[in-house]
Scaffold this motif. Structure first.
Motif, PDB file in Angstrom:
ATOM      1  N   VAL A 120       1.575   0.903   1.876  1.00 49.53           N
ATOM      2  CA  VAL A 120       0.533   0.267   0.706  1.00 49.53           C
ATOM      3  C   VAL A 120      -0.610  -0.167   1.709  1.00 49.53           C
ATOM      4  O   VAL A 120      -0.716  -0.710   2.915  1.00 49.53           O
ATOM      5  CB  VAL A 120       1.066  -1.113   0.256  1.00 49.53           C
ATOM      6  N   TYR A 121      -1.764   0.394   1.081  1.00 48.15           N
ATOM      7  CA  TYR A 121      -3.231   0.278   1.783  1.00 48.15           C
ATOM      8  C   TYR A 121      -3.376  -1.154   1.844  1.00 48.15           C
ATOM      9  O   TYR A 121      -3.686  -1.566   0.614  1.00 48.15           O
ATOM     10  CB  TYR A 121      -3.983   1.459   1.560  1.00 48.15           C
ATOM     11  N   VAL A 122      -3.950  -1.644   2.323  1.00 45.59           N
ATOM     12  CA  VAL A 122      -4.557  -3.167   2.531  1.00 45.59           C
ATOM     13  C   VAL A 122      -6.124  -3.254   3.336  1.00 45.59           C
ATOM     14  O   VAL A 122      -6.006  -2.200   4.134  1.00 45.59           O
ATOM     15  CB  VAL A 122      -3.811  -4.154   2.851  1.00 45.59           C
ATOM     16  N   GLU A 123      -6.659  -3.891   3.006  1.00 39.78           N
ATOM     17  CA  GLU A 123      -7.952  -4.365   3.821  1.00 39.78           C
ATOM     18  C   GLU A 123      -7.487  -5.251   4.929  1.00 39.78           C
ATOM     19  O   GLU A 123      -6.473  -6.268   4.983  1.00 39.78           O
ATOM     20  CB  GLU A 123      -8.839  -5.150   3.089  1.00 39.78           C
ATOM     21  N   ARG A 124      -7.457  -4.749   6.229  1.00 38.66           N
ATOM     22  CA  ARG A 124      -6.951  -5.317   7.318  1.00 38.66           C
ATOM     23  C   ARG A 124      -7.181  -7.005   7.598  1.00 38.66           C
ATOM     24  O   ARG A 124      -6.152  -7.617   7.794  1.00 38.66           O
ATOM     25  CB  ARG A 124      -7.496  -4.725   8.670  1.00 38.66           C
ATOM     26  N   ALA A 125      -8.234  -7.401   7.493  1.00 36.22           N
ATOM     27  CA  ALA A 125      -8.661  -8.820   7.482  1.00 36.22           C
ATOM     28  C   ALA A 125      -7.881  -9.669   6.573  1.00 36.22           C
ATOM     29  O   ALA A 125      -7.432 -10.688   6.707  1.00 36.22           O
ATOM     30  CB  ALA A 125     -10.153  -8.888   7.287  1.00 36.22           C
ATOM     31  N   SER A 126      -8.121  -9.194   5.272  1.00 30.13           N
ATOM     32  CA  SER A 126      -7.474  -9.991   4.146  1.00 30.13           C
ATOM     33  C   SER A 126      -5.913  -9.663   3.890  1.00 30.13           C
ATOM     34  O   SER A 126      -5.326 -10.472   3.081  1.00 30.13           O
ATOM     35  CB  SER A 126      -8.505  -9.776   2.700  1.00 30.13           C
ATOM     36  N   GLN A 127      -5.429  -8.558   4.386  1.00 34.25           N
ATOM     37  CA  GLN A 127      -4.198  -8.192   3.884  1.00 34.25           C
ATOM     38  C   GLN A 127      -3.904  -7.841   2.201  1.00 34.25           C
ATOM     39  O   GLN A 127      -2.812  -7.923   1.677  1.00 34.25           O
ATOM     40  CB  GLN A 127      -3.203  -8.909   4.539  1.00 34.25           C
ATOM     41  N   LYS A 128      -5.046  -7.555   1.706  1.00 38.19           N
ATOM     42  CA  LYS A 128      -4.850  -7.461   0.108  1.00 38.19           C
ATOM     43  C   LYS A 128      -5.045  -6.012  -0.178  1.00 38.19           C
ATOM     44  O   LYS A 128      -5.742  -5.280   0.436  1.00 38.19           O
ATOM     45  CB  LYS A 128      -6.144  -8.088  -0.432  1.00 38.19           C
ATOM     46  N   PRO A 129      -4.252  -5.704  -1.018  1.00 38.37           N
ATOM     47  CA  PRO A 129      -4.342  -3.984  -1.332  1.00 38.37           C
ATOM     48  C   PRO A 129      -5.565  -3.592  -1.701  1.00 38.37           C
ATOM     49  O   PRO A 129      -6.396  -4.495  -2.587  1.00 38.37           O
ATOM     50  CB  PRO A 129      -3.240  -4.150  -2.892  1.00 38.37           C
ATOM     51  N   VAL A 130      -5.688  -2.315  -1.361  1.00 40.44           N
ATOM     52  CA  VAL A 130      -7.223  -1.655  -2.035  1.00 40.44           C
ATOM     53  C   VAL A 130      -6.749  -0.253  -2.183  1.00 40.44           C
ATOM     54  O   VAL A 130      -5.562   0.117  -1.661  1.00 40.44           O
ATOM     55  CB  VAL A 130      -8.112  -1.742  -0.686  1.00 40.44           C
ATOM     56  N   PRO A 131      -7.552   0.521  -2.680  1.00 37.16           N
ATOM     57  CA  PRO A 131      -7.431   1.894  -3.150  1.00 37.16           C
ATOM     58  C   PRO A 131      -7.465   2.667  -1.799  1.00 37.16           C
ATOM     59  O   PRO A 131      -7.874   2.181  -0.952  1.00 37.16           O
ATOM     60  CB  PRO A 131      -8.416   2.160  -4.008  1.00 37.16           C
ATOM     61  N   ILE A 132      -6.353   3.732  -1.685  1.00 40.41           N
ATOM     62  CA  ILE A 132      -6.522   4.508  -0.677  1.00 40.41           C
ATOM     63  C   ILE A 132      -7.841   5.289  -0.572  1.00 40.41           C
ATOM     64  O   ILE A 132      -8.174   5.761  -1.402  1.00 40.41           O
ATOM     65  CB  ILE A 132      -5.351   5.707  -0.860  1.00 40.41           C
ATOM     66  N   PRO A 133      -8.401   5.227   0.655  1.00 40.78           N
ATOM     67  CA  PRO A 133      -9.689   5.746   0.767  1.00 40.78           C
ATOM     68  C   PRO A 133      -9.850   7.183   0.475  1.00 40.78           C
ATOM     69  O   PRO A 133      -8.906   8.151   0.462  1.00 40.78           O
ATOM     70  CB  PRO A 133     -10.162   5.665   2.462  1.00 40.78           C
ATOM     71  N   THR A 134     -10.658   7.576  -0.434  1.00 37.24           N
ATOM     72  CA  THR A 134     -11.031   9.034  -0.962  1.00 37.24           C
ATOM     73  C   THR A 134     -10.694  10.047   0.056  1.00 37.24           C
ATOM     74  O   THR A 134      -9.709  11.034  -0.231  1.00 37.24           O
ATOM     75  CB  THR A 134     -12.389   9.078  -1.603  1.00 37.24           C
ATOM     76  N   PRO A 135     -11.297  10.288   1.277  1.00 39.45           N
ATOM     77  CA  PRO A 135     -11.030  11.462   2.104  1.00 39.45           C
ATOM     78  C   PRO A 135      -9.490  11.475   2.488  1.00 39.45           C
ATOM     79  O   PRO A 135      -8.702  12.474   2.538  1.00 39.45           O
ATOM     80  CB  PRO A 135     -11.851  11.156   3.272  1.00 39.45           C
ATOM     81  N   LEU A 136      -8.893  10.220   2.658  1.00 41.92           N
ATOM     82  CA  LEU A 136      -7.369  10.248   2.800  1.00 41.92           C
ATOM     83  C   LEU A 136      -6.282  10.754   1.668  1.00 41.92           C
ATOM     84  O   LEU A 136      -5.732  11.771   1.927  1.00 41.92           O
ATOM     85  CB  LEU A 136      -6.945   8.823   3.549  1.00 41.92           C
ATOM     86  N   LYS A 137      -6.858  10.008   0.425  1.00 40.42           N
ATOM     87  CA  LYS A 137      -6.143  10.657  -0.670  1.00 40.42           C
ATOM     88  C   LYS A 137      -6.406  12.108  -0.882  1.00 40.42           C
ATOM     89  O   LYS A 137      -5.283  12.741  -1.285  1.00 40.42           O
ATOM     90  CB  LYS A 137      -6.722   9.783  -1.904  1.00 40.42           C
TER      91      LYS A 137
END
Length: 145
Positions: A120-137
């Motif tokens: 599950v992708y998260v913003e490192r600092a907040s540990q909150k889920p975020v969308p998978i970055p477009t280039p990675l997706k």
């Protein structure tokens, strides 16, 4: 208890990585201990992410955290073999990806073990889920099966 998954072959995977076994991977029964397979799963996925520029261990603001993993074993592997870990994307969501992983004896066609690995992708600092970055997706879609 769920039914055992059918044994996968090389054709079920898109990317492969050779991984040498180590002396201390073997357990008292003379084969690679089950926990080592999970390390191979982690190595195969994260090496692919790093090599393709999607993960900077020290600097990525968005990271994938493992939330689920599992493994089914079909035959023993032992030191000093080299295994080949195959990966493919099984499910691609908005903020998560589930990889299919196969562990093959070098040159073997059927998986000695196979499993799943979900990030599950998260913003490192907040540990909150975020969308998978477009280039990675987009890159994950290429290895989806």
């Amino acid at each position: 208890m769920s039914e055992r998954q059918p044994r996968l072959t090389r054709a079920d995977f898109r990317v492969f990585r050779a991984i040498p076994t180590r002396w201390h991977d073997n357990d008292a029964f003379g084969h690679v201990n089950n926990v080592v397979y999970y390390g191979w799963f982690d190595t195969a996925v994260n090496a692919w992410l790093i090599e393709n520029g999607f993960l900077d261990l020290a600097g990525s603001e968005v990271v994938g955290l493992v939330v689920e993993t599992g493994c089914t074993y079909f035959e023993s592997v032992a030191f000093p073999e080299t295994v080949e870990a195959g990966i493919a994307v099984e499910r691609l969501g908005n903020s998560s990806v589930t990889y299919r992983i196969g562990i093959f004896r070098q040159g073997g066609d059927q998986a000695a073990a196979q499993g799943r690995f979900t990030h599950v992708y998260v913003e490192r600092a907040s540990q909150k889920p975020v969308p998978i970055p477009t280039p990675l997706k987009a890159a994950l879609a290429v290895i989806q099966s």
